[in-house]
Design a protein around this motif. Sequence first.
Motif, mmCIF file in Angstrom:
data_model
loop_
_atom_site.group_PDB
_atom_site.id
_atom_site.type_symbol
_atom_site.label_atom_id
_atom_site.label_comp_id
_atom_site.label_asym_id
_atom_site.label_seq_id
_atom_site.Cartn_x
_atom_site.Cartn_y
_atom_site.Cartn_z
ATOM 1 N N CYS A 22 0.584 -1.351 0.039
ATOM 2 C CA CYS A 22 0.179 -0.031 0.156
ATOM 3 C C CYS A 22 0.976 1.153 -0.069
ATOM 4 C CB CYS A 22 -0.881 -0.021 1.119
ATOM 5 S SG CYS A 22 -2.018 1.234 1.331
ATOM 6 N N HIS A 23 1.055 1.651 -1.016
ATOM 7 C CA HIS A 23 2.086 3.030 -1.432
ATOM 8 C C HIS A 23 1.353 4.221 -1.686
ATOM 9 C CE1 HIS A 23 1.941 1.514 -5.536
ATOM 10 N NE2 HIS A 23 2.208 2.869 -5.682
ATOM 11 N N THR A 24 0.259 4.148 -2.040
ATOM 12 C CA THR A 24 -0.788 5.521 -2.236
ATOM 13 C C THR A 24 -1.165 6.246 -0.851
ATOM 14 O OG1 THR A 24 -2.836 4.652 -2.816
ATOM 15 C CG2 THR A 24 -1.070 4.861 -4.675
ATOM 16 N N PHE A 25 -1.432 7.737 -1.052
ATOM 17 C CA PHE A 25 -2.024 8.260 -0.009
ATOM 18 C C PHE A 25 -3.364 7.652 0.428
ATOM 19 C CE2 PHE A 25 -4.955 11.483 1.609
ATOM 20 C CZ PHE A 25 -4.426 11.485 2.885
ATOM 21 N N LEU A 26 -4.409 7.521 -0.439
ATOM 22 C CA LEU A 26 -5.458 6.932 -0.313
ATOM 23 C C LEU A 26 -5.546 5.762 0.424
ATOM 24 C CD1 LEU A 26 -8.378 7.596 -0.548
ATOM 25 C CD2 LEU A 26 -8.688 6.836 -2.824
ATOM 26 N N CYS A 27 -4.581 4.768 -0.221
ATOM 27 C CA CYS A 27 -4.506 3.339 0.158
ATOM 28 C C CYS A 27 -4.229 3.356 1.703
ATOM 29 C CB CYS A 27 -3.573 2.582 -0.677
ATOM 30 S SG CYS A 27 -3.621 0.988 -0.359
ATOM 31 N N ARG A 28 -3.029 4.138 2.039
ATOM 32 C CA ARG A 28 -2.420 4.176 3.415
ATOM 33 C C ARG A 28 -3.582 4.880 4.323
ATOM 34 N NH1 ARG A 28 2.139 6.583 0.745
ATOM 35 N NH2 ARG A 28 1.361 8.537 1.407
ATOM 36 N N PHE A 29 -4.207 5.919 3.761
ATOM 37 C CA PHE A 29 -5.263 6.324 4.937
ATOM 38 C C PHE A 29 -6.563 5.735 5.116
ATOM 39 C CE2 PHE A 29 -9.617 8.934 5.357
ATOM 40 C CZ PHE A 29 -9.247 9.488 6.543
ATOM 41 N N ARG A 30 -6.689 4.708 4.056
ATOM 42 C CA ARG A 30 -8.178 3.825 4.311
ATOM 43 C C ARG A 30 -7.511 2.462 5.190
ATOM 44 N NH1 ARG A 30 -10.082 -0.797 1.604
ATOM 45 N NH2 ARG A 30 -12.261 -1.143 2.338
ATOM 46 N N ARG A 53 8.301 9.697 11.966
ATOM 47 C CA ARG A 53 7.343 9.593 12.984
ATOM 48 C C ARG A 53 6.086 9.571 12.836
ATOM 49 N NH1 ARG A 53 8.261 11.056 18.753
ATOM 50 N NH2 ARG A 53 6.901 9.123 18.926
ATOM 51 N N VAL A 54 5.771 11.000 12.516
ATOM 52 C CA VAL A 54 4.514 11.681 12.193
ATOM 53 C C VAL A 54 3.765 10.778 11.170
ATOM 54 C CG1 VAL A 54 3.081 13.530 11.822
ATOM 55 C CG2 VAL A 54 4.879 13.602 13.322
ATOM 56 N N ASN A 55 4.500 10.644 9.700
ATOM 57 C CA ASN A 55 3.770 10.154 8.856
ATOM 58 C C ASN A 55 3.603 8.828 8.960
ATOM 59 O OD1 ASN A 55 3.654 12.579 7.479
ATOM 60 N ND2 ASN A 55 5.643 12.193 6.260
ATOM 61 N N ALA A 56 4.325 8.100 9.725
ATOM 62 C CA ALA A 56 4.307 6.588 9.913
ATOM 63 C C ALA A 56 3.122 6.206 11.053
ATOM 64 C CB ALA A 56 5.710 5.850 10.446
ATOM 65 N N SER A 57 2.648 7.204 11.378
ATOM 66 C CA SER A 57 1.475 7.073 12.717
ATOM 67 C C SER A 57 0.343 6.427 12.073
ATOM 68 C CB SER A 57 0.974 8.465 13.319
ATOM 69 O OG SER A 57 0.459 9.194 12.278
ATOM 70 N N ILE A 58 -0.464 5.567 12.822
ATOM 71 C CA ILE A 58 -1.635 5.267 12.103
ATOM 72 C C ILE A 58 -2.955 5.672 13.399
ATOM 73 C CG2 ILE A 58 -0.489 3.131 11.199
ATOM 74 C CD1 ILE A 58 -2.067 1.595 13.705
ATOM 75 N N HIS A 59 -4.312 5.502 12.665
ATOM 76 C CA HIS A 59 -5.347 5.600 13.289
ATOM 77 C C HIS A 59 -6.212 4.329 13.581
ATOM 78 C CE1 HIS A 59 -8.353 5.674 9.969
ATOM 79 N NE2 HIS A 59 -7.231 6.124 9.282
ATOM 80 N N MET A 60 -6.780 4.122 14.365
ATOM 81 C CA MET A 60 -7.723 2.662 14.340
ATOM 82 C C MET A 60 -9.158 2.893 14.294
ATOM 83 S SD MET A 60 -5.664 0.205 14.561
ATOM 84 C CE MET A 60 -6.569 -1.007 15.473
ATOM 85 N N LEU A 61 -9.645 4.367 13.797
ATOM 86 C CA LEU A 61 -10.862 4.652 13.832
ATOM 87 C C LEU A 61 -11.690 3.636 12.836
ATOM 88 C CD1 LEU A 61 -10.483 8.525 13.646
ATOM 89 C CD2 LEU A 61 -10.965 7.189 15.721
ATOM 90 N N PHE A 62 -12.780 3.393 13.184
ATOM 91 C CA PHE A 62 -13.873 2.464 12.367
ATOM 92 C C PHE A 62 -13.204 1.033 12.127
ATOM 93 C CE2 PHE A 62 -14.456 6.762 10.955
ATOM 94 C CZ PHE A 62 -15.885 6.823 11.259
ATOM 95 N N MET A 63 -12.385 0.833 13.074
ATOM 96 C CA MET A 63 -11.571 -0.644 12.895
ATOM 97 C C MET A 63 -12.518 -1.628 13.535
ATOM 98 S SD MET A 63 -9.066 -0.819 10.943
ATOM 99 C CE MET A 63 -8.392 -2.582 11.545
#
Length: 121
Positions: A22-30, A53-63
Motif C-alpha cells: 500500500c503506497h498511495t496516500f488514499l490506500c494508506r489512509f484507508r 514518526r508522524v507520517n508513519a502514525s496510524i489511526h484505528m478509527l472504524f476498525m
Amino acid sequence: MRQVQLHNQTHPFQAPIRAGYCHTFLCRFRGLMLAPDLPERGGLLLVEQSTSRVNASIHMLFMRYDLAVIWMDEQFRVVDRVLAKRWHSSYLPARAARYTLETRPEYLSEFQPGDQILVEE
C-alpha cells in the motif's frame, strides 16, 4: 493490489506474512478501516515516501478488530511494535519509520525491535 511476502531473518517464523503493498496516500489512509478480518498470515504493508514518526502514525478509527503493528526503517529493520486496539485514536512509532506492517494480533510476538525483515514479491 500488489502482494509481498515478509520474512523475519533475525528470528525466522514458520510461514511468511503475505501483505498487500500500500503506497498511495488514499490506500494508506484507508488501510484496513471497515475491512473484514484478515486472513491467516495476512496483512497490509503501508509504505511512506520518507522516514518519519508522524507520517508513519496510524489511526484505528472504524476498525472492527485489533492489530499487531510493526514499524520498520528504510532498511526494513524493526524500530517499534504495538498491539493497536480498535477505535483507539492513533499510534505513533517510538522511532522514525518508513514501512508499517498491519497484521493479526497473534503475530506481534514474531517481531522484536532490531529484527531484520526481508520483503519479496
